[in-house]
Design an enzyme around this catalytic site. Structure first.
Site, PDB file in Angstrom:
ATOM      1  N   GLU A 197      10.232 -11.613 -39.479  1.00 16.47           N
ATOM      2  CA  GLU A 197       9.083 -11.870 -40.370  1.00 16.47           C
ATOM      3  C   GLU A 197       8.270 -10.603 -40.586  1.00 16.47           C
ATOM      4  O   GLU A 197       7.786 -10.321 -41.674  1.00 16.47           O
ATOM      5  CB  GLU A 197       8.198 -12.972 -39.768  1.00 16.47           C
ATOM      6  CG  GLU A 197       7.076 -13.443 -40.701  1.00 16.47           C
ATOM      7  CD  GLU A 197       5.719 -12.785 -40.449  1.00 16.47           C
ATOM      8  OE1 GLU A 197       4.772 -13.074 -41.190  1.00 16.47           O
ATOM      9  OE2 GLU A 197       5.610 -11.962 -39.503  1.00 16.47           O
ATOM     10  N   ASP A 244       1.788 -20.401 -37.920  1.00 16.14           N
ATOM     11  CA  ASP A 244       1.687 -18.957 -37.715  1.00 16.14           C
ATOM     12  C   ASP A 244       0.269 -18.616 -37.231  1.00 16.14           C
ATOM     13  O   ASP A 244      -0.697 -19.249 -37.638  1.00 16.14           O
ATOM     14  CB  ASP A 244       1.991 -18.223 -39.044  1.00 16.14           C
ATOM     15  CG  ASP A 244       2.442 -16.779 -38.813  1.00 16.14           C
ATOM     16  OD1 ASP A 244       2.505 -16.335 -37.649  1.00 16.14           O
ATOM     17  OD2 ASP A 244       2.740 -16.087 -39.806  1.00 16.14           O
TER      18      ASP A 244
HETATM   19 ZN   LIG Z   1       2.349 -10.600 -37.639  1.00 17.03          ZN
END
Ligand SMILES: [Zn+2]
Length: 416
Positions: A197, A244
């Site tokens: 990511e 997240d």
């Molecule tokens: Zn990050």
């Protein structure tokens, strides 16, 4: 072209399926109370689930391999009925020259035992497991080691209820025709732990979300048999819930509702948050009995003596009358999926945690009450989406009362 009768029938069946597939069953207070907290498995030093993830895990590094093995071993040993697959890709990055860096995503899914490929619609829970290259030794506890551990615990907490539900359905003789007609639906759950990511250098469209870009393209190209309910792997995703930057307690995480299309799911999360707070099931609440303040005399005040503090609200953004949706503003792993028509619920605080991309985003800076609370909330949402009320391991009222009394005894001991 004039529609034929069978075409009209087919369209009606499709419509029915859409209606059925939106089914979402609220769970009872007893079921909500029965969701287990992760407890010592989330200990940052030697907890079974979280501690092995708290190491640098830059794509292609030994740390990355270790953490991936931890996930594979967990599903293999603890959840053997989950089907685990790895999806591989490689890419050059702006800082690693001509070298192809490997990215490995993990997909773990549990389907109804009788379901055929292409017939299962998924609640897909997602977090990324890679960590950022810099600063040196970066752990990324909120980003996103803790969310990965939350999803492992969620999978484990729902496994038995899924087994029970499907056994009951099987015994009740649910027939294949019911599914073919769209009268019943195959609902399954998918956990996706993504690699790559983070940007290797500066965040750009090219230098970021390597794993997610590859997986979304791959799922789009993975076709199910002709006449399946879902024509390819990506269309099997009913809702893509992306966790997240979760795990910081102060300041209170504030989650906006980013997308109009999934505001219904946001509302369900908000309702569950309210119910958990009302039942004192969120340990991070300043009003939780375990967080009593001490009075001037040094004695711990009892609940009745203590002024109730304003109860925080993570899901504060229910009133969308202004119709302002921030969906496009935060770039994250959902983008390649959203570009292919997937509905997304993005659980990311705005503003980001204060430790974001700093060396202090480590295990010691996690608020473990908040981490546990997120786990309970996400598990409760998944239980509702999967219609698991009635299959959760609900304590009997008597047993719960005994537990409450035991907890009460412990509290009164601290008052001495
Ligand atoms: Zn990050």
């Amino acid at each position: 072209m004039k529609p034929t009768f069978s075409l009209i029938l087919h369209a009606l069946q499709g419509l029915l399926l859409v209606v059925v597939s939106r089914a979402y069953t609220v769970i009872s207070d007893d079921a909500l109370t029965s969701i287990p907290r992760p407890g010592e498995d989330f200990d940052i030093k030697n907890g079974k689930l979280l501690s092995p993830i708290l190491q640098p895990r830059v794509p292609g590094s030994q740390g990355s391999t270790n953490v991936l093995k931890h996930f594979v071993d967990f599903f293999h040993n603890d959840l053997p009925q989950w089907k685990v697959s790895l999806q591989n890709s490689t890419s050059k990055t702006p800082v690693t020259g001509n070298k192809e860096i490997p990215f490995v995503n993990l997909i773990a899914a549990r389907d109804p035992p009788w379901a055929k490929a292409g017939e299962v619609g998924y609640l897909t829970l997602v977090a990324h497991y890679d960590s950022k290259r810099t600063p040196e030794g970066f752990i990324g506890a909120t980003d996103s080691a803790a969310p990965c551990a939350m999803l492992m615990h969620t999978a484990r907490s729902l496994d038995e209820a899924l087994t029970k539900k499907w056994a009951v359905m099987h015994q009740a003789g649910i027939k294949q025709e019911d599914y073919d007609l769209g009268l019943e639906e195959h609902k399954g759950i998918q956990i996706i732990l993504l690699d790559g990511e983070e940007a290797f250098d500066q965040w750009t469209k090219k230098d970021s979300i390597y794993g997610s870009k590859s997986l979304a393209a791959d799922m789009e190209a993975t076709f199910h048999p002709a006449l399946s309910t879902y024509h390819n792997a990506i269309s099997s995703i009913h809702l893509f819930v992306l966790l997240d930057l979760l795990g910081e307690g102060t300041p209170t995480p504030k989650i906006p509702s980013y997308f109009k299309l999934t505001h219904w799911a946001y509302q369900n999360m908000a309702t569950l948050e309210d119910r958990l707070r009302a039942q004192s099931l969120l340990l991070s609440s300043p009003n939780h009995p375990s967080r009593r303040s001490t009075s001037n005399s040094g004695r711990i005040r009892t609940n009745s003596q203590q002024l109730k503090r304003a109860e925080p609200k993570w899901f504060w953004d229910l009133d969308k009358s202004n119709d302002r949706w921030l969906g496009g503003l935060i770039e994250d792993d959902h983008l390649p999926f959203m570009a292919r028509g997937v509905d997304v619920l993005h659980l990311i605080p705005n503003p980001f945690p204060t430790v974001w991309h700093k060396a202090t985003d480590d295990g010691e800076h996690l608020d473990m009450d908040t981490v546990g609370d997120w786990t309970i909330l996400v598990t409760a949402f998944a239980a509702e989406w999967l219609d698991l009320d009635g299959y959760m391991d609900v304590q009997t009222t008597k047993k719960r009362a005994a537990n409450d009394q035991q907890a009460g005894n412990m509290v009164s001991k601290t008052e001495l």
